[in-house]
Design an enzyme around this catalytic site. Sequence first.
Site, mmCIF file in Angstrom:
data_model
loop_
_atom_site.group_PDB
_atom_site.id
_atom_site.type_symbol
_atom_site.label_atom_id
_atom_site.label_comp_id
_atom_site.label_asym_id
_atom_site.label_seq_id
_atom_site.Cartn_x
_atom_site.Cartn_y
_atom_site.Cartn_z
ATOM 1 N N ASP A 27 30.015 40.664 -58.685
ATOM 2 C CA ASP A 27 28.735 40.860 -58.008
ATOM 3 C C ASP A 27 28.821 40.479 -56.529
ATOM 4 O O ASP A 27 28.793 41.327 -55.649
ATOM 5 C CB ASP A 27 27.650 40.023 -58.693
ATOM 6 C CG ASP A 27 27.114 40.714 -59.932
ATOM 7 O OD1 ASP A 27 27.127 41.952 -59.962
ATOM 8 O OD2 ASP A 27 26.669 40.031 -60.857
ATOM 9 N N GLY A 69 52.621 32.621 -57.214
ATOM 10 C CA GLY A 69 52.978 33.158 -55.904
ATOM 11 C C GLY A 69 54.250 32.536 -55.381
ATOM 12 O O GLY A 69 55.040 31.938 -56.128
ATOM 13 N N GLY A 70 54.430 32.634 -54.076
ATOM 14 C CA GLY A 70 55.658 32.147 -53.447
ATOM 15 C C GLY A 70 55.819 30.635 -53.530
ATOM 16 O O GLY A 70 56.936 30.128 -53.514
ATOM 17 N N GLU A 91 28.431 41.758 -63.881
ATOM 18 C CA GLU A 91 29.535 40.932 -63.381
ATOM 19 C C GLU A 91 30.796 40.958 -64.258
ATOM 20 O O GLU A 91 31.877 41.354 -63.814
ATOM 21 C CB GLU A 91 29.025 39.482 -63.252
ATOM 22 C CG GLU A 91 30.071 38.424 -63.001
ATOM 23 C CD GLU A 91 30.733 38.566 -61.658
ATOM 24 O OE1 GLU A 91 30.038 38.755 -60.660
ATOM 25 O OE2 GLU A 91 31.990 38.482 -61.604
ATOM 26 N N GLN A 106 22.208 40.747 -58.483
ATOM 27 C CA GLN A 106 23.055 39.933 -57.600
ATOM 28 C C GLN A 106 23.904 40.694 -56.581
ATOM 29 O O GLN A 106 23.958 40.307 -55.400
ATOM 30 C CB GLN A 106 23.989 39.045 -58.435
ATOM 31 C CG GLN A 106 24.794 38.090 -57.585
ATOM 32 C CD GLN A 106 25.824 37.270 -58.331
ATOM 33 O OE1 GLN A 106 26.731 36.719 -57.742
ATOM 34 N NE2 GLN A 106 25.698 37.168 -59.634
HETATM 35 N N1 CAO Z 1 9.407 51.879 -58.164
HETATM 36 C C1 CAO Z 1 9.483 52.572 -59.324
HETATM 37 N N2 CAO Z 1 10.574 52.558 -60.107
HETATM 38 C C2 CAO Z 1 11.612 51.828 -59.676
HETATM 39 C C3 CAO Z 1 11.609 51.093 -58.484
HETATM 40 C C4 CAO Z 1 10.426 51.149 -57.710
HETATM 41 N N3 CAO Z 1 10.314 50.495 -56.558
HETATM 42 N N4 CAO Z 1 12.781 50.464 -58.329
HETATM 43 C C5 CAO Z 1 13.507 50.802 -59.394
HETATM 44 N N5 CAO Z 1 12.816 51.618 -60.207
HETATM 45 C C6 CAO Z 1 13.246 52.242 -61.454
HETATM 46 C C7 CAO Z 1 14.325 53.254 -61.142
HETATM 47 O O1 CAO Z 1 13.779 54.448 -60.698
HETATM 48 C C8 CAO Z 1 15.023 53.337 -62.482
HETATM 49 O O2 CAO Z 1 14.279 54.185 -63.338
HETATM 50 P P1 CAO Z 1 14.921 55.497 -64.039
HETATM 51 O O3 CAO Z 1 16.115 55.030 -64.810
HETATM 52 O O4 CAO Z 1 13.782 55.991 -64.893
HETATM 53 O O5 CAO Z 1 15.322 56.452 -63.022
HETATM 54 C C9 CAO Z 1 14.885 51.906 -62.958
HETATM 55 O O6 CAO Z 1 13.820 51.299 -62.288
HETATM 56 C C10 CAO Z 1 16.085 51.039 -62.526
HETATM 57 O O7 CAO Z 1 17.060 51.318 -63.328
HETATM 58 P P2 CAO Z 1 18.421 50.491 -63.308
HETATM 59 O O8 CAO Z 1 19.368 51.345 -64.071
HETATM 60 O O9 CAO Z 1 18.879 50.097 -61.979
HETATM 61 O O10 CAO Z 1 17.997 49.149 -64.042
HETATM 62 P P3 CAO Z 1 18.548 48.513 -65.398
HETATM 63 O O11 CAO Z 1 17.837 47.226 -65.521
HETATM 64 O O12 CAO Z 1 18.438 49.458 -66.521
HETATM 65 O O13 CAO Z 1 20.092 48.260 -65.099
HETATM 66 C C11 CAO Z 1 21.921 47.381 -63.847
HETATM 67 C C12 CAO Z 1 20.481 47.178 -64.311
HETATM 68 C C13 CAO Z 1 22.295 46.189 -62.974
HETATM 69 C C14 CAO Z 1 22.852 47.423 -65.063
HETATM 70 C C15 CAO Z 1 22.022 48.692 -63.054
HETATM 71 O O14 CAO Z 1 21.102 48.639 -61.996
HETATM 72 C C16 CAO Z 1 23.407 48.948 -62.484
HETATM 73 O O15 CAO Z 1 24.335 49.331 -63.191
HETATM 74 N N6 CAO Z 1 23.548 48.768 -61.154
HETATM 75 C C17 CAO Z 1 24.778 49.050 -60.458
HETATM 76 C C18 CAO Z 1 25.771 47.975 -60.708
HETATM 77 C C19 CAO Z 1 25.275 46.624 -60.266
HETATM 78 O O16 CAO Z 1 24.855 46.394 -59.166
HETATM 79 N N7 CAO Z 1 25.369 45.665 -61.163
HETATM 80 C C20 CAO Z 1 25.090 44.285 -60.765
HETATM 81 C C21 CAO Z 1 24.365 43.622 -61.787
HETATM 82 S S1 CAO Z 1 24.239 41.884 -61.405
HETATM 83 O O17 CAO Z 1 25.259 41.234 -62.525
#
Ligand code: CAO
Length: 407
Positions: free
Chosen positions: A166, A241-242, A137, A16
């Site tokens: 988000d 607030g105010g 979130e 998101q």
């Molecule tokens: N091709 C190949 N691999 C891909 C890719 C692509 N096009 N796009 C993503 N990937 C891989 C990445 O390389 C990564 O792999 P590695 O960990 O091996 O390097 C993996 O997919 C993505 O990892 P991620 O950590 O982003 O995904 P997750 O599902 O484990 O975690 C989230 C999700 C949201 C917790 C994490 O992305 C995060 O903390 N993001 C930042 C904060 C954020 O935006 N949070 C909002 C969440 S909405 O409520």
Amino acid sequence: MKALEGVRVLDMTHVQSGPSATQLLAWLGADVVKLESITGDITRQQLRDLPGVDSLYFTMLNCNKRSITLNMKSERGKEIFTELVKQSDVLVENFGPGAVDRMGFTWERLQELNPRLIYASIKGFGPGRYRAFKAYEVIAQAMGGSMTTTGFEDGPPLATGAQIGDSGTGIHAVAGILAALYQRQTTDRGQRVQVAMQHAVLNLARVKLRDQQRLAHGPLREYPNKTFGDEVPRSGNASGGGQPGWAVRCAPGGPNDYIYVIVQPVGWKPISEIIGRAELADDPEWATPEARLPKLDKMFQLIEEWTIRHDKWTVLDKLNAANVPCGPILSTKELIEDESLREEGMVVAVDHPERGEFLTVGSPLQLSDSPVEVRTSPLLGEHNQEIYGELGVSPDELAELKTNGVI
Ligand code: CAO
């Protein structure tokens, strides 16, 4: 012409926070190319309401974008990505910490490839002690000052339904990206834009840190709480607030039959007349904000004794007729059916090639010279041929890339 016409955004966002940012950029006129893994943004499949069709979670956050698939863990994928980066103005991502570096594209490398690139990242946290942590979130709400200040004094901390962690962070990211685009006009250089969800929520909870410091000088008189410790307490629906405010009940007493009423100094006289207590307008016990401050609960009780006898729409009309600020609690059903929101383009019907028509929330940014026309979210890889074709990938290679799991 749209405000961001000609700006090319390579959108590696998912879930998101990131997609909410790039959707706004698309609505402002940027050409947003969403680069997804070959299985797609996970939200295409999450919370599905129709089998086999992109979820509303996805369709409501990815309008007006084009979609390509690319396996960033393949060598050819990295080569293609390199070409895409060279052609882009902005790269946006919100993977877990370090994911883009692990793909082989550090900020230094990206700058080498395209010195004019603006590289925006959304993470859960800043570079301090939480930097390696993932976030969702409500984690941001928990760690940014929202949950501790939401709820009633005698209940647990509460999450708010508005996605301030988000989508709230997404809006902050848009501000950073637009500023970087503007600065690039003078410097001819891109820059790194980093936004943390914890920081964005804290920014939105700013007034609660104001109150934390005010506490050092005594109780917060605008709060309904009777006792204070050394932390800002949860204060229910008090505006704090105010200008005092509270959600008072209306007829017929359903879960959303409430109206939020603010009592400005000038509002007391008309309110006291409307509620049938005109004598309180000049009563020294009630006449001034100072007199009312110690008994705000009693004041809102008096108001509620009147509102409970009327429905919230009647109360809205009567109070507004007297220039008293108020707002009925609108349910999600009421919002989606609200005619004025439809007319204003804030609830929009969009035609999706597989699901048919769905409703989404339109753009809250309304620019007189850059009107928004909400178009459907793309299917996974819908624009592979178009975009890779522009890069010079032949139809034969395209087929081969597909077979080899590169796209
Ligand atoms: N091709 C190949 N691999 C891909 C890719 C692509 N096009 N796009 C993503 N990937 C891989 C990445 O390389 C990564 O792999 P590695 O960990 O091996 O390097 C993996 O997919 C993505 O990892 P991620 O950590 O982003 O995904 P997750 O599902 O484990 O975690 C989230 C999700 C949201 C917790 C994490 O992305 C995060 O903390 N993001 C930042 C904060 C954020 O935006 N949070 C909002 C969440 S909405 O409520």
